[in-house]
Design a protein around this motif. Structure first.
Motif, PDB file in Angstrom:
ATOM      1  N   ALA A 187    -118.809  -5.839  -5.914  1.00 52.55           N
ATOM      2  CA  ALA A 187    -118.238  -7.134  -6.292  1.00 52.55           C
ATOM      3  C   ALA A 187    -118.281  -8.124  -5.121  1.00 52.55           C
ATOM      4  O   ALA A 187    -118.674  -9.288  -5.296  1.00 52.55           O
ATOM      5  N   VAL A 188    -117.894  -7.677  -3.949  1.00 58.03           N
ATOM      6  CA  VAL A 188    -117.852  -8.566  -2.781  1.00 58.03           C
ATOM      7  C   VAL A 188    -119.246  -9.078  -2.424  1.00 58.03           C
ATOM      8  O   VAL A 188    -119.400 -10.203  -1.928  1.00 58.03           O
ATOM      9  N   SER A 189    -120.280  -8.283  -2.691  1.00 56.46           N
ATOM     10  CA  SER A 189    -121.645  -8.683  -2.340  1.00 56.46           C
ATOM     11  C   SER A 189    -122.096  -9.942  -3.069  1.00 56.46           C
ATOM     12  O   SER A 189    -123.031 -10.625  -2.633  1.00 56.46           O
ATOM     13  N   ALA A 190    -121.432 -10.286  -4.195  1.00 56.03           N
ATOM     14  CA  ALA A 190    -121.799 -11.498  -4.917  1.00 56.03           C
ATOM     15  C   ALA A 190    -121.526 -12.753  -4.084  1.00 56.03           C
ATOM     16  O   ALA A 190    -122.219 -13.775  -4.249  1.00 56.03           O
ATOM     17  N   VAL A 191    -120.538 -12.695  -3.196  1.00 57.83           N
ATOM     18  CA  VAL A 191    -120.153 -13.884  -2.426  1.00 57.83           C
ATOM     19  C   VAL A 191    -121.259 -14.328  -1.476  1.00 57.83           C
ATOM     20  O   VAL A 191    -121.675 -15.506  -1.508  1.00 57.83           O
ATOM     21  N   PRO A 192    -121.775 -13.458  -0.591  1.00 56.02           N
ATOM     22  CA  PRO A 192    -122.835 -13.935   0.302  1.00 56.02           C
ATOM     23  C   PRO A 192    -124.122 -14.316  -0.422  1.00 56.02           C
ATOM     24  O   PRO A 192    -124.890 -15.141   0.089  1.00 56.02           O
ATOM     25  N   VAL A 193    -124.382 -13.741  -1.608  1.00 54.76           N
ATOM     26  CA  VAL A 193    -125.538 -14.177  -2.387  1.00 54.76           C
ATOM     27  C   VAL A 193    -125.426 -15.666  -2.700  1.00 54.76           C
ATOM     28  O   VAL A 193    -126.388 -16.432  -2.556  1.00 54.76           O
ATOM     29  N   LEU A 194    -124.235 -16.093  -3.120  1.00 52.67           N
ATOM     30  CA  LEU A 194    -124.024 -17.514  -3.425  1.00 52.67           C
ATOM     31  C   LEU A 194    -124.032 -18.368  -2.162  1.00 52.67           C
ATOM     32  O   LEU A 194    -124.516 -19.512  -2.177  1.00 52.67           O
ATOM     33  N   LEU A 195    -123.524 -17.833  -1.064  1.00 51.23           N
ATOM     34  CA  LEU A 195    -123.540 -18.579   0.195  1.00 51.23           C
ATOM     35  C   LEU A 195    -124.964 -18.805   0.687  1.00 51.23           C
ATOM     36  O   LEU A 195    -125.293 -19.888   1.203  1.00 51.23           O
ATOM     37  N   VAL A 196    -125.824 -17.784   0.542  1.00 50.69           N
ATOM     38  CA  VAL A 196    -127.234 -17.947   0.907  1.00 50.69           C
ATOM     39  C   VAL A 196    -127.873 -19.031   0.050  1.00 50.69           C
ATOM     40  O   VAL A 196    -128.680 -19.842   0.527  1.00 50.69           O
ATOM     41  N   MET A 197    -127.498 -19.071  -1.221  1.00 56.01           N
ATOM     42  CA  MET A 197    -127.999 -20.118  -2.114  1.00 56.01           C
ATOM     43  C   MET A 197    -127.639 -21.505  -1.580  1.00 56.01           C
ATOM     44  O   MET A 197    -128.495 -22.400  -1.507  1.00 56.01           O
ATOM     45  N   PHE A 198    -126.370 -21.687  -1.182  1.00 55.72           N
ATOM     46  CA  PHE A 198    -125.942 -22.991  -0.651  1.00 55.72           C
ATOM     47  C   PHE A 198    -126.672 -23.330   0.636  1.00 55.72           C
ATOM     48  O   PHE A 198    -127.038 -24.488   0.871  1.00 55.72           O
ATOM     49  N   ALA A 199    -126.924 -22.325   1.478  1.00 52.14           N
ATOM     50  CA  ALA A 199    -127.644 -22.560   2.724  1.00 52.14           C
ATOM     51  C   ALA A 199    -129.067 -23.027   2.447  1.00 52.14           C
ATOM     52  O   ALA A 199    -129.592 -23.926   3.120  1.00 52.14           O
ATOM     53  N   GLY A 200    -129.700 -22.412   1.436  1.00 49.50           N
ATOM     54  CA  GLY A 200    -131.047 -22.821   1.083  1.00 49.50           C
ATOM     55  C   GLY A 200    -131.094 -24.238   0.533  1.00 49.50           C
ATOM     56  O   GLY A 200    -132.005 -25.013   0.843  1.00 49.50           O
ATOM     57  N   LEU A 201    -130.100 -24.574  -0.288  1.00 52.98           N
ATOM     58  CA  LEU A 201    -130.040 -25.935  -0.827  1.00 52.98           C
ATOM     59  C   LEU A 201    -129.840 -26.957   0.284  1.00 52.98           C
ATOM     60  O   LEU A 201    -130.384 -28.067   0.232  1.00 52.98           O
ATOM     61  N   ALA A 202    -129.041 -26.571   1.289  1.00 49.59           N
ATOM     62  CA  ALA A 202    -128.797 -27.476   2.411  1.00 49.59           C
ATOM     63  C   ALA A 202    -129.963 -27.513   3.393  1.00 49.59           C
ATOM     64  O   ALA A 202    -129.975 -28.344   4.303  1.00 49.59           O
ATOM     65  N   GLN A 203    -130.931 -26.605   3.198  1.00 49.04           N
ATOM     66  CA  GLN A 203    -132.079 -26.472   4.089  1.00 49.04           C
ATOM     67  C   GLN A 203    -131.641 -26.378   5.546  1.00 49.04           C
ATOM     68  O   GLN A 203    -132.144 -27.074   6.435  1.00 49.04           O
ATOM     69  N   SER A 204    -130.672 -25.481   5.763  1.00 48.76           N
ATOM     70  CA  SER A 204    -130.127 -25.253   7.099  1.00 48.76           C
ATOM     71  C   SER A 204    -130.506 -23.861   7.580  1.00 48.76           C
ATOM     72  O   SER A 204    -130.073 -22.855   7.010  1.00 48.76           O
ATOM     73  N   TYR A 205    -131.303 -23.807   8.629  1.00 49.63           N
ATOM     74  CA  TYR A 205    -131.703 -22.510   9.194  1.00 49.63           C
ATOM     75  C   TYR A 205    -130.499 -21.768   9.764  1.00 49.63           C
ATOM     76  O   TYR A 205    -130.362 -20.557   9.585  1.00 49.63           O
ATOM     77  N   VAL A 206    -129.614 -22.495  10.426  1.00 49.24           N
ATOM     78  CA  VAL A 206    -128.428 -21.866  11.017  1.00 49.24           C
ATOM     79  C   VAL A 206    -127.554 -21.241   9.928  1.00 49.24           C
ATOM     80  O   VAL A 206    -127.085 -20.104  10.061  1.00 49.24           O
TER      81      VAL A 206
END
Length: 410
Positions: free
Chosen positions: A92-111
């Motif tokens: 269940a907890v693993s779903a959270v970083p999946v969504l965070l990676v999605m937001f990082a990709g949308l923001a086009q932020s390497y960091v």
């Protein structure tokens, strides 16, 4: 998790073990899919963010860190709380970083991709739950096959390599990540409702830190950790870096590289339970020796860049089969040699070593890549040398164990 000879003897079949094995396999596969969502899209990230080879390899390798080191704690906690609770929480907890990676990709932020990719490693820790969980359900003579079949859940990387880039093309970047997050939550619910810990399992209430310290003092822990770092680490490294490798060396696009990477992972997945089953029959050292010799040979073959499709495809499949056999053999050896009440802690450390073994090769491949020649020869030569060193160590351990058994019976 622990079992004892008195509670589980050869030939004893605990009711419900098959269902629980398949549930563990399902949870392992979906979390490994999540763990590997960055690798199949790394080429896309590199193009959008204008990353060089080193930056791209760091992006691919970062999720491996937590997925590796986190297994140490996860394995020890599994000894204490059981597989059902641990699988449910971590899936269940693993779903959270999946969504965070999605937001990082949308923001086009390497960091942000690096930071959230680091957190994504949580999904890779479930391996350390499944080995002790499955061990407790099966008698010693069947543990090689059972843990090998559970380990086939590493095929989640194949699913990710094949489907993730296609899902992005079909549904879009955002919908793909949301779908994976939802799948994780659904599996977590299924695990909570239907999974049960083995009747043979007894919780180990020892404090976690002393338990890990005790496991770290066992020679078998570090012996198996080294061998697993080579076999499973090799699999992880190829599974995460192969899309990039195929693009640079053979000029495949994202979808084609992903499909071929999926084929590599499927071959390793099929070979893992076979490696466990063969280890039950002829012994882990023999199977592991075949695995490491094969990996060393194929590293040299691949370094010569065999032409696509048949020659190159066959070479990568043979490499995958070799590494898959080895991963099954190592954990059969762990089940045979580790103390029953320390299996979870030992598994955590060994699993961490396997994950870390997959962290460094992509960095080495990126650092040693010859852009003019489109060649990874140096990295593959180092892989060959490592495999042959592990082969020599396996032979040494096998000879020593045979001498020890002879002395005990003499």
């Amino acid at each position: 998790m622990s079992t004892t000879a008195s509670t589980q003897t050869t030939g004893t079949a605990l009711q419900g073990r098959t269902l629980n094995l398949w549930l563990a396999l399902l949870a392992f596969a979906i979390t490994f899919w999540a763990w590997n969502i960055v690798g199949p899209l790394a080429v896309q990230y590199a193009a959008e963010l204008e990353l060089d080879a080193t930056q791209q390899s760091l992006l691919i390798a970062t999720p491996v860190i937590v997925g590796s080191l986190g297994r140490i704690i996860t394995g020890a906690l599994t000894d204490r709380y059981g597989g059902r609770i641990m699988f449910t929480i971590l899936t269940a907890v693993s779903a959270v970083p999946v969504l965070l990676v999605m937001f990082a990709g949308l923001a086009q932020s390497y960091v942000m991709l690096i930071v959230f990719g680091f957190l994504l490693g949580i999904a890779g820790t479930t391996f350390a739950i499944g080995i002790p969980f499955v061990n407790a359900w099966y008698e010693p003579s069947r543990r090689g096959f059972a843990t090998g079949l559970f380990g086939a859940g590493m095929g989640g990387t194949a699913l990710s390599s094949f489907f993730t880039p296609r899902m992005v093309a079909w549904w879009g970047y955002v919908a793909t990540h949301i779908a994976i997050a939802v799948a994780l939550l659904v599996v977590a619910v299924l695990v909570w409702i239907f999974m049960r810990d083995s009747p043979a399992w007894k919780p180990n209430r020892d404090p976690v830190i002393p338990k890990l310290a005790a496991a770290s003092k066992l020679a078998v822990t570090w012996q198996m950790a080294f061998l697993y770092a080579v076999t499973f680490g090799g699999f992880v490294a190829f599974s995460t870096y192969l899309p990039t490798y195929l693009k640079e060396v053979y000029s495949f696009d994202l979808a084609d590289a992903g499909a071929r990477t999926a084929g590599f992972a499927i071959a390793a997945v099929v070979a893992r339970p076979v490696g466990g089953w063969l280890s039950d029959k002829i012994g882990p050292p023999i199977v592991l020796g075949i695995s490491l010799a094969g990996a060393g040979i194929m590293a040299i073959v691949i370094a010569f860049k065999p032409p696509p499709e048949l020659a190159a495809g066959t070479s990568f499949v043979l490499m995958a089969l070799a590494l898959g056999l080895g991963t099954g053999a190592v954990f059969t050896w762990v089940a045979q040699r580790a103390p029953a009440n320390r299996v979870g802690a030992v598994t955590g450390i060994v699993g961490a070593a396997g994950g870390l073994g997959g962290y460094f090769p992509p960095l080495v491949m990126g650092a040693t890549y010859n852009a003019q020649a489109h060649s990874y020869t140096i990295g593959l030569a180092l892989l060959c040398a490592t495999a042959l060193g592990a082969l020599a160590f396996t032979v040494f351990l096998a000879i020593r164990d045979n001498r020890k058994r002879g002395a005990d019976t003499g």
